[in-house]
Design a protein around this motif. Structure first.
Motif, short mmCIF file in Angstrom:
data_model
loop_
_atom_site.label_atom_id
_atom_site.label_comp_id
_atom_site.label_asym_id
_atom_site.label_seq_id
_atom_site.Cartn_x
_atom_site.Cartn_y
_atom_site.Cartn_z
N ASP A 130 0.82 -1.22 0.00
CA ASP A 130 0.00 0.00 0.00
C ASP A 130 0.85 1.27 0.00
O ASP A 130 0.36 2.34 -0.36
CB ASP A 130 -0.93 0.00 1.21
N ARG A 131 2.15 1.15 0.38
CA ARG A 131 3.04 2.32 0.41
C ARG A 131 4.23 2.17 -0.52
O ARG A 131 5.17 2.95 -0.46
CB ARG A 131 3.53 2.54 1.84
N VAL A 160 -4.03 -6.99 -5.16
CA VAL A 160 -4.64 -6.18 -4.09
C VAL A 160 -5.37 -4.97 -4.67
O VAL A 160 -5.67 -4.00 -3.96
CB VAL A 160 -3.57 -5.73 -3.07
N ILE A 162 -4.39 -2.77 -7.04
CA ILE A 162 -3.59 -1.58 -7.37
C ILE A 162 -3.18 -1.64 -8.84
O ILE A 162 -2.70 -2.69 -9.32
CB ILE A 162 -2.34 -1.49 -6.49
N ARG A 167 2.36 2.63 -9.80
CA ARG A 167 3.37 2.28 -8.80
C ARG A 167 4.72 1.87 -9.40
O ARG A 167 5.63 1.58 -8.64
CB ARG A 167 2.85 1.12 -7.95
#
Length: 539
Positions: A130-131, A160, A162, A167
């Motif tokens: 998530d980060r 998940v 994303i 990213r």
């Protein structure tokens, strides 16, 4: 002066006899002018494509605002965990830059399944997917390790919910297959200078993008480098690059091993970067300089082999109290950027002194070819010569296994060492789960009585691997391979990370054996427990 160097004893004699001729040859200004003829006709074509690093500071300046803007965008979105997928120069330079600056950067230059999973999962301190932002860094765009990691992260992001395009950041050369596929996927792309080879790319996009996204002050780094460029471009006996080159590559007979000791310097991990730069640049045509990364308490500093020249990294090479205690050593100091610049120039000059092309790597591809062949054919692994204490033992020569014990096979391997030989320990093991394995280097150095290098596989294949095959035929090789119950699929490829790791180890072993190098392969069936058996055998 941003770089300090002090030489005494034998290296001082080399400097006094070698530097005047180097200065008179105008090699420093010639490198700065990108004169490709400096290394002879055979090297001219390759050198003509690989001297862009002398202009890296000016070429890279315009990248800094772009990197800083992206960094700000990512931080605003809470994306503060940077993972770097890269090999060789694409990982070693940003690693030392980030470590020295004290900023977190997860470097994934590995194919051990557990290590890849750990990089994907993250931890409580830095966060998880998530980060996370993944930087995919590859000049060619076809590096198998980097490609495999990219595929794994793409799948993990999608799992998940994303979008990988939000990213993944790509650093590559213009026109590479990776640029094309990255743009098609919508990834953010930074293009590097194609006239810079990987091991000379510290101050290009390959070093700056991951380090800058992690939070390093890139302007300060480039300013330090810029100041040093003035010092190394002058054909003067005071040029620190001429002094360093003469001290590490001058003389006949020459000390062909370079012990690198970080002793009180603020720079973290510099010897690992230098190891790749020198080993891959000089280890060819049966000659070369072998860097040996040492601790301040390593056995080699007590035994002082005649063919080992010590380079000690300190915070001030001009501190006179150091001289008496370190007679015969090369003491160097300076900022990280100054180290990058001086060592790059000195390595290129050392190539001239050795009579080799410092910009090619003719023997690197052989291990890659052997790995691909094993992945395609999937042969059953050869039966071990014997198994002891849970460790499967395989050897390139049956006589090495005659004892039937771990200690005996190691003693037999050391017995094949020539008087000027070295031991290379190659650990194809999850270094996050078993960092203590690196300590075996110290035990082996004491037991074998010769310089010992230690490399995590497959990382070292992009570093000292060239020297192992192309350098002097004086090495003996100890492979340590883990057989892990943990494995991970590589999306879109017909093999797993575990199969890739084992193929890389077996492929390199076969190439080394074909070159007449003695190889012992120890396969750990229970890595956590078997490491203790190895330590006992090494003593």
């Amino acid at each position: 002066m941003s770089f300090g160097i002090h030489v005494s004893g034998h290296p001082r004699e080399l400097v006094e006899t070698t530097v005047p001729a180097l200065a008179a040859s105008l090699i420093a200004s010639g490198i700065t002018a990108q004169d490709a003829s400096l290394w002879g006709p055979a090297a001219e074509a390759e050198a003509g494509r690989r001297l862009g690093w002398v202009q890296a500071v000016s070429v890279s300046r315009p990248l800094v605002p772009e990197i800083e803007r992206l960094r700000a965008e990512l931080v605003e979105r809470g994306l503060t965990r940077i993972v770097l997928a890269g090999m060789g120069g694409s990982s070693l330079a940003p690693e030392v830059i980030a470590r020295t600056a004290g900023v977190p950067l997860v470097v994934l230059d590995a194919t051990a399944p557990g290590q890849v999973l750990a990089a994907i999962d993250g931890d409580a301190e830095s966060g998880g997917l998530d980060r996370t932002v993944l930087v995919v860094s590859s000049k060619s765009g076809s590096t198998v390790e980097t490609d495999a990691v990219r595929r794994a992260f793409e799948a993990a992001f999608r799992d998940v919910g994303i979008d990988p395009a939000e990213r993944i950041v790509v650093v590559t050369d213009p026109g590479s297959p990776l640029e094309e596929s990255a743009r098609a996927a919508g990834y953010r792309v930074f293009l590097a200078d194609p006239t810079v080879g990987g091991r000379y790319s510290a101050l290009t996009a390959f070093g700056l993008v991951p380090a800058g996204l992690a939070g390093v002050d890139l302007t300060e780094l480039l300013d330090e480098a810029d100041a040093t460029l003035l010092e190394v471009a002058v054909d003067s006996p005071e040029n620190p690059a001429l002094t360093l080159a003469a001290a590490i590559a001058g003389g006949d007979p020459r000390r062909d091993k370079l012990g690198l000791v970080a002793d009180g310097t603020h720079i973290e991990g510099l010897p690992d970067w230098i190891e790749q730069l020198i080993a891959e640049s000089t280890g060819k045509d049966g000659t070369g300089i072998l860097p040996v990364v040492l601790l301040p308490v390593s056995p080699e500093l007590e035994t002082r082999p005649e063919d080992l020249q010590i380079v000690r990294f300190v915070d001030d090479a001009k501190r006179f109290h150091l001289f008496e205690h370190h007679e015969g050593e090369i003491l160097v100091s300076g900022s990280l950027a100054a180290q990058f610049v001086v060592w790059e120039y000195a390595t290129a000059i050392a190539g001239r002194l050795l009579g080799i092309d410092p910009f090619d790597q003719p023997d690197v591809e052989s291990a890659k070819t052997a790995t691909r062949a094993l992945l395609e054919s999937r042969p059953e692994p050869a039966a071990p010569a014997f198994t002891a204490d849970g460790v499967d033992v395989r050897v390139s020569d049956p006589s090495l296994a005659a004892s039937g014990t771990l200690a005996g096979v190691l003693d037999a391997l050391w017995a094949t060492l020539p008087a000027d030989g070295y031991v290379a320990v190659q650990a194809y093991v999850d270094r996050v789960a078993a960092p203590q394995l690196a300590g075996i280097r110290e035990l082996i150095a004491a037991d074998a009585g010769r310089p010992v290098t230690f490399g995590w596989g497959p990382r070292f294949l992009h570093s000292t691997g060239q020297f192992h095959k192309g350098g002097p035929r004086t090495g003996v090789f100890l492979q340590i391979v883990e057989h892990s119950e943990v494995d991970l699929e590589i999306p879109g490829l017909p093999f797993t990370f575990g199969q890739l790791l084992r193929a890389q180890a077996a492929g390199d072993a076969s190439v080394l054996a074909a070159h007449g190098r003695p190889v012992v392969t120890l396969t750990l069936t229970d890595p956590a427990a078997d490491v203790l058996s190895l330590f006992e055998a090494a003593q």
